[in-house]
Design an enzyme around this catalytic site. Structure first.
Site, PDB file in Angstrom:
ATOM      1  N   GLU A  42       4.284  -4.742  -0.303  1.00  0.00           N
ATOM      2  CA  GLU A  42       5.235  -4.143   0.647  1.00  0.00           C
ATOM      3  C   GLU A  42       6.636  -3.989   0.048  1.00  0.00           C
ATOM      4  O   GLU A  42       7.322  -2.983   0.253  1.00  0.00           O
ATOM      5  CB  GLU A  42       5.309  -5.019   1.915  1.00  0.00           C
ATOM      6  CG  GLU A  42       6.266  -4.523   2.966  1.00  0.00           C
ATOM      7  CD  GLU A  42       5.856  -3.179   3.558  1.00  0.00           C
ATOM      8  OE1 GLU A  42       4.844  -3.124   4.250  1.00  0.00           O
ATOM      9  OE2 GLU A  42       6.579  -2.191   3.308  1.00  0.00           O
ATOM     10  N   LYS A  96       8.079   4.792  -6.414  1.00  0.00           N
ATOM     11  CA  LYS A  96       7.890   4.460  -4.996  1.00  0.00           C
ATOM     12  C   LYS A  96       7.156   5.578  -4.259  1.00  0.00           C
ATOM     13  O   LYS A  96       6.301   5.320  -3.407  1.00  0.00           O
ATOM     14  CB  LYS A  96       9.252   4.173  -4.354  1.00  0.00           C
ATOM     15  CG  LYS A  96       9.924   2.923  -4.947  1.00  0.00           C
ATOM     16  CD  LYS A  96      11.387   2.846  -4.575  1.00  0.00           C
ATOM     17  CE  LYS A  96      12.080   1.621  -5.170  1.00  0.00           C
ATOM     18  NZ  LYS A  96      13.536   1.691  -5.086  1.00  0.00           N
TER      19      LYS A  96
HETATM   20  N1  HSE Z   1      17.177   0.074  -8.230  1.00  0.00           N
HETATM   21  C1  HSE Z   1      16.513   0.121  -6.963  1.00  0.00           C
HETATM   22  C2  HSE Z   1      17.409   0.903  -6.002  1.00  0.00           C
HETATM   23  C3  HSE Z   1      16.289  -1.291  -6.461  1.00  0.00           C
HETATM   24  O1  HSE Z   1      18.546   1.224  -6.352  1.00  0.00           O
HETATM   25  O2  HSE Z   1      16.954   1.242  -4.924  1.00  0.00           O
HETATM   26  C4  HSE Z   1      15.191  -1.431  -5.463  1.00  0.00           C
HETATM   27  O3  HSE Z   1      13.965  -0.984  -5.906  1.00  0.00           O
END
Ligand code: HSE
Length: 436
Positions: free
Chosen positions: A129, A205
């Site tokens: 998650e 993601k």
């Molecule tokens: N580097 C990522 C961001 C951190 O700035 O969203 C979280 O995955």
């Protein structure tokens, strides 16, 4: 409540590891009431101590594999990041029959298919998650809360660092480099900040979101990825003058020909809630055929926000251990033998609207030439704006189009570039209305 305990090993005691340790310890009573069993950290693997955690009552190993091989440990929580040692460690934990929780988006996006196959074989849970949008329970929302729906599309601000940069540029007129340095200082940026600004972190993601939304294997290499480093303050201001905000969006859409998977700067109408998600905050819109549009918002990074998601996964897994029900929810939301091989479309095959900024010689007939090219390509114009500038030699002309196949737009752009009155550098930013 069960008398036995579920025993957790945490590998990595950095930002997320320390948050996970502290939340599990601080909220142990409430967590046990929810899980139906006590959950206890018994072993921590860390190369160095973290002053934010009191590990005096826990076994601590400098050798990270010692946690994975500890027969006491039921659940291994991988929080070291990276994809080489993390992959080795996770596969070994699975081979040892342990459940795994990870916050590692790159690991899941790149090696998730292999990891889930191994986990299905050994009948252990692997949950992730925290890998997408930190503390926002977006995986659970899609995988469980929206499971009645055919998901049509999703669009997310899933990189806090780039959103922080775009927000500061728009609100305060700060420079790109200055804001990036601050994001790094605040601990939001990846170890390699090009992952944030070039859209790679968002693409990791998006890969995961698309798989749980559409039941397709993880296909990071098929994501079209474009970052924010080419954006200028002028474009941010012109977009605003036309009623739009520019956001780095990860977009996954199901269309008749296949699935669109793309990360790029995007104009969004300023009246959309998601257009008003500012700073490091994350938000994901998901559109399902039954539910319509939904929006999930919250902190996408940081110690305890990310730990919130990690610990929720630990609780789920603890419940499954008590009920002997591992893999109750399939890893990618759809049964492993039901994943679809629907193709991911190349960017040429995507249909979207566009913002174009051309630098044109200020003389009669240039705009007519440009609109003729668009009209001959069957591209409909939504709005045109010519900004007066002091030096009248080259003037910016901004055009918003209606949706058109990217391949057609590329052909029209090539014809415009061939005009002697138009500069070669044409800024093209995709535009999404996100209204249905
Ligand atoms: N580097 C990522 C961001 C951190 O700035 O969203 C979280 O995955």
């Amino acid at each position: 409540m069960s008398d036995s305990r579920v025993k957790v090993g945490i590998v990595g005691l950095g930002t997320v590891g320390s948050g996970t340790f502290n939340v599990l310890t601080r909220n142990a009573g409430e967590i046990a009431r929810r899980a139906g069993v006590a959950i206890e950290v018994v072993h921590v693997g860390a190369r160095r101590d973290n002053p934010r955690c009191d590990t005096s009552k826990v076994k601590v190993s400098r050798d990270l594999m010692a946690v994975v091989d500890d027969p006491e440990v039921d659940i291994v929580v991988e929080l070291i990041g990276g994809t080489t040692l993390a992959r080795e460690l996770v596969l070994r934990a699975i081979a040892n029959g342990k459940h795994v929780i990870t916050a590692n988006k790159a690991l899941i996006a790149l090696h998730g298919n292999e990891i889930f196959a191994a986990a299905t074989e050994k009948d252990v849970d692997v949950d992730f998650e925290a890998a997408v949008a930190g503390g926002v329970p977006i995986i659970k929302s899609i995988r469980e809360g929206l499971s009645a729906n055919n998901i049509n599309w999703l669009a997310g601000i899933i990189n806090g660092t780039s959103n922080f940069i775009l927000t500061e540029m728009r609100e305060k007129g700060r420079s790109f480099a200055d804001v990036l340095a601050e994001a790094q200082q605040l601990g939001y940026a990846e170890a390699d900040p090009t992952f944030d600004i070039e859209g790679i972190d968002a693409a990791h993601k998006l890969t995961i979101l698309a798989s749980v939304a559409f039941g397709i294997p993880l296909q990071f290499d098929k994501v079209y990825t474009e970052g924010i480093s080419q954006l200028t303050a002028d474009d941010v201001a012109y977009a605003e003058a036309l009623g739009y905000r520019i956001k780095l969006l990860g977009i996954a859409r199901r269309v008749p020909a296949g699935i669109e998977l793309r990360v790029h700067p995007t104009l969004i109408p300023e009246e959309r809630l998601i257009a008003n998600v500012n700073g490091v905050m994350n938000a994901v819109m998901v559109h399902g055929d039954a539910v319509g549009s939904t929006l999930y918002y919250g902190r996408g990074a940081g110690s305890e926000p990310t730990a919130s998601a990690v610990v929720a996964d630990i609780i789920d897994t603890a419940r499954n251990i008590v009920l002997d029900a591992a893999n109750r929810i399939p890893h990618l939301a759809f049964q492993a033998d039901q994943l679809s091989d629907v193709p991911v479309l190349p960017i040429d095959g995507v249909e979207t609207a566009y913002y174009l900024r051309l630098m044109a010689t200020d003389k009669a007939g240039v705009l007519a030439e440009v609109t003729r090219i668009l009209s001959e390509a069957g591209i409909s114009i939504e709005a045109i704006l010519q900004k007066p500038v002091g030096d009248r030699d080259r003037v910016p002309v901004i055009i918003l189009t209606r949706p058109v196949l990217e391949k057609k737009m590329n052909a029209a752009l090539a014809r415009m570039r061939a005009l002697p009155e138009i500069d070669d550098e044409i800024m093209r930013i995709r535009l999404e209305s996100l209204d249905h």
